[in-house]
Scaffold this active site. Structure first.
Site, PDB file in Angstrom:
ATOM      1  N   THR A  50       0.921  -1.201   0.015  1.00 26.43           N
ATOM      2  CA  THR A  50       0.066  -0.248  -0.020  1.00 26.43           C
ATOM      3  C   THR A  50       0.964   1.238  -0.111  1.00 26.43           C
ATOM      4  OG1 THR A  50      -1.667  -1.105   1.117  1.00 26.43           O
ATOM      5  CG2 THR A  50      -1.914   1.083   1.334  1.00 26.43           C
ATOM      6  N   VAL A  51       1.620   1.373   0.826  1.00 22.90           N
ATOM      7  CA  VAL A  51       2.835   2.550   0.849  1.00 22.90           C
ATOM      8  C   VAL A  51       3.563   2.704  -0.114  1.00 22.90           C
ATOM      9  CG1 VAL A  51       4.105   4.123   2.638  1.00 22.90           C
ATOM     10  CG2 VAL A  51       2.141   2.461   3.457  1.00 22.90           C
TER      11      VAL A  51
ATOM     12  N   ARG B  38       8.523  -8.343  -3.842  1.00 19.70           N
ATOM     13  CA  ARG B  38       8.297  -9.688  -4.207  1.00 19.70           C
ATOM     14  C   ARG B  38       7.448  -9.826  -5.394  1.00 19.70           C
ATOM     15  NH1 ARG B  38       6.370 -12.194   0.803  1.00 19.70           N
ATOM     16  NH2 ARG B  38       7.538 -10.732   2.342  1.00 19.70           N
ATOM     17  N   ARG B  39       6.508  -8.913  -5.699  1.00 20.25           N
ATOM     18  CA  ARG B  39       5.618  -9.125  -6.590  1.00 20.25           C
ATOM     19  C   ARG B  39       5.378  -7.691  -7.196  1.00 20.25           C
ATOM     20  NH1 ARG B  39       2.545 -10.373  -2.378  1.00 20.25           N
ATOM     21  NH2 ARG B  39       3.380 -12.510  -2.286  1.00 20.25           N
TER      22      ARG B  39
ATOM     23  N   LYS C  51       6.731   2.228  12.279  1.00 18.82           N
ATOM     24  CA  LYS C  51       6.720   2.781  13.727  1.00 18.82           C
ATOM     25  C   LYS C  51       7.044   1.596  14.666  1.00 18.82           C
ATOM     26  CE  LYS C  51       2.468   1.002  12.087  1.00 18.82           C
ATOM     27  NZ  LYS C  51       1.837   1.349  11.368  1.00 18.82           N
TER      28      LYS C  51
ATOM     29  N   GLU D 286      -5.498  -4.094  10.597  1.00 11.82           N
ATOM     30  CA  GLU D 286      -4.317  -4.628  10.010  1.00 11.82           C
ATOM     31  C   GLU D 286      -5.023  -6.180  10.005  1.00 11.82           C
ATOM     32  OE1 GLU D 286      -0.961  -3.239   9.880  1.00 11.82           O
ATOM     33  OE2 GLU D 286      -1.628  -1.192  10.458  1.00 11.82           O
TER      34      GLU D 286
ATOM     35  N   ASP E 222      -0.129  -0.470  17.940  1.00 10.34           N
ATOM     36  CA  ASP E 222       0.019   0.190  16.943  1.00 10.34           C
ATOM     37  C   ASP E 222       0.223   1.693  17.618  1.00 10.34           C
ATOM     38  OD1 ASP E 222       0.010   0.891  13.950  1.00 10.34           O
ATOM     39  OD2 ASP E 222      -1.485   2.204  14.662  1.00 10.34           O
TER      40      ASP E 222
ATOM     41  N   LYS F 104       3.556   4.459  18.091  1.00  6.42           N
ATOM     42  CA  LYS F 104       3.324   5.809  17.343  1.00  6.42           C
ATOM     43  C   LYS F 104       3.699   6.814  18.639  1.00  6.42           C
ATOM     44  CE  LYS F 104       0.238   4.547  13.594  1.00  6.42           C
ATOM     45  NZ  LYS F 104      -1.019   4.288  13.471  1.00  6.42           N
TER      46      LYS F 104
ATOM     47  N   GLY G 218      -3.598   4.670   4.511  1.00 10.33           N
ATOM     48  CA  GLY G 218      -3.907   4.815   3.236  1.00 10.33           C
ATOM     49  C   GLY G 218      -2.640   5.121   2.291  1.00 10.33           C
TER      50      GLY G 218
END
Ligand code: HSE
Length: 431
Positions: free
Chosen positions: A14-15, A46-47, A104, A190, A201, A205, A302
């Site tokens: 995603t990132v 990897r892909r 993080k 997640e 999480d 942070k 996102g």
């Protein structure tokens, strides 16, 4: 080395995909700001990613090929986790490459050693994307507010848990399990939702933010963490009747005796701006002596929002490479203060207390006597309708030290008028 700044992206999820597309899509804009091209010269993944056109870009299936690659000045570690990521970041720093990460857990748990290595090698380790996705909160605290003495930070820094609490607070009367399942379907949570809903999480942070704000060493092992899985719709409703909203907050505050560092469900007066931050959005409130209270709001996750922070760090590296002044990780103040992290029983909060008592004369008087014996006063109270000889009571106290409240709760739980266990939720106001 080729002209411009060479970027290596490790991880095309995603990132990583957002970072690739942002660096490519805004390349002219970025070059005009930096004065030199900033180019993705190697992608380790990897892909392939369906949203990324990798034609014309060098790609390797082994992310470790990016380490030490002669065309890569900055390695973007976007694979997550703390095993391969740690090895990768160590390797890149050791090879004299700058590192930008969105990780993080890596910074909170291994940051101290990594910053030391970066300083030794004269390279930068940047991590804006690790906290609150697209909100530039690291830069706000480290640069924008650098002339201030920071007094405290409170943040909604996990979008999944904020989404769950927002939905539970709505009219649908939906419980935790039902809303968590929806968050997973929508792709917010997640893969292992424990990290989100149990506060881990957010704790990662907050650990980093506290270290930047107060100079305390990264202290993930000392943070107090409580999740939202035990929160009930009844408690949310009662708190709403009393004028509060339930948020999963990370709070770090400077106190005379040390630094508070805690993540837990928190009731916030409904009139405060942070109480109105709903859904998956994040917000971080900073209290400082000169600027006063400032609030930063935006997407905490996102693809493109998080990439925005990764790319900002890459641009910072590009701007500072070759600068005559030393640009180092010293702006990361972790370890310059020996203030201790306060155990939770030394922190201060007001409290929401819900209990069921016997429906007979004198019970309310006994309850307030017990509280006053512990030097606690009642700020507001509601008594619900009696049923079957029992009455639910909900009250909010003044601000007290947690150990003092614990002692009062023990006395109330052992009193003969109390039926079953009590429920307690911390209440914190910021204005
Ligand atoms: N899972 C996180 C959240 C996003 O829900 O906010 C990444 O930190």
């Amino acid at each position: 080395m080729a002209e411009g700044l060479g970027v290596g992206i490790c991880g095309l999820g995603t990132v990583g995909s957002g970072t690739f597309n942002l660096l490519f899509g805004n390349r002219a804009e970025i070059e005009s700001k930096v004065g030199t091209p900033v180019e993705v010269r190697l992608v380790g993944c990897r892909r392939d990613h369906p949203d990324c056109d990798l034609a014309g870009t060098r790609v390797t299936r082994d992310i470790f090929d990016v380490v030490g690659d002669s065309e890569v000045d900055v390695v973007c570690e976007l694979i997550g986790g703390t095993d391969a990521a740690l090895e990768l970041v160590r390797g890149a720093l050791d090879a004299g490459q700058h590192v930008v990460t969105a990780n993080k857990a890596l910074i909170a748990e291994h940051g101290a050693a990594l910053f030391e290595l970066a300083a030794e090698k004269g390279v930068q380790l940047r991590f804006e994307a690790a906290i609150a996705g697209g909100i530039p909160i690291v830069k706000a605290v480290r640069e924008g507010l650098s002339g201030n003495r920071i007094e405290g930070i409170a943040g909604i820094i996990n979008g999944t848990s904020n989404f769950i609490l927002t939905e539970m607070s709505g009219l649908g009367n939906r419980g935790f399990d039902e809303v968590l399942a929806e968050a997973q379907e929508l792709g917010y949570a997640e893969a292992d939702p424990t990290f989100d809903v149990e506060g881990i999480d957010a704790a990662h942070k907050l650990t980093i933010l506290s270290s930047i704000a107060f100079g305390v060493p990264l202290a993930f092992e000392h943070i107090y963490t409580e999740g939202i899985s035990a929160v009930t719709v009844d408690d949310i409703r009662y708190a709403q009747e009393l004028g509060y909203r339930l948020k999963h907050l990370g709070i770090t505050r400077r106190r005379e005796s040390g630094v508070e560092l805690r993540v837990h469900p928190t009731l916030v007066p409904e009139t405060e701006l942070i109480a109105k931050v709903d859904g998956v959005m994040n917000a971080v409130l900073v209290s400082s002596d000169a600027a006063g209270t400032t609030l930063y709001y935006g997407a905490g996750a996102g693809s493109l929002p998080t990439a925005s922070s990764v790319v900002a760090d890459v641009i910072d590296v590009a701007r500072s490479v070759g600068a005559t002044h030393a640009v180092s990780n010293l702006g990361f103040a972790g370890g310059t203060s020996d203030a201790r992290v306060l155990p939770i029983d030394e922190t201060r909060s007001a409290f929401y207390l819900k209990l069921t008592v016997e429906d007979r004369p004198g019970v309310m008087a006994s309850l307030s006597t017990t509280l006053s014996e512990h030097d606690i006063s009642i700020e507001s109270l509601i008594q619900k309708d009696a049923s079957g000889g029992q009455v639910p009571i909900v009250l909010i106290t003044n601000e007290v030290q947690e150990s003092q409240f614990d002692a009062a709760v023990r006395a109330i739980e052992s009193a003969d008028y109390t039926q079953g266990e009590v429920t307690r939720i911390r209440v914190v106001a910021f204005n």
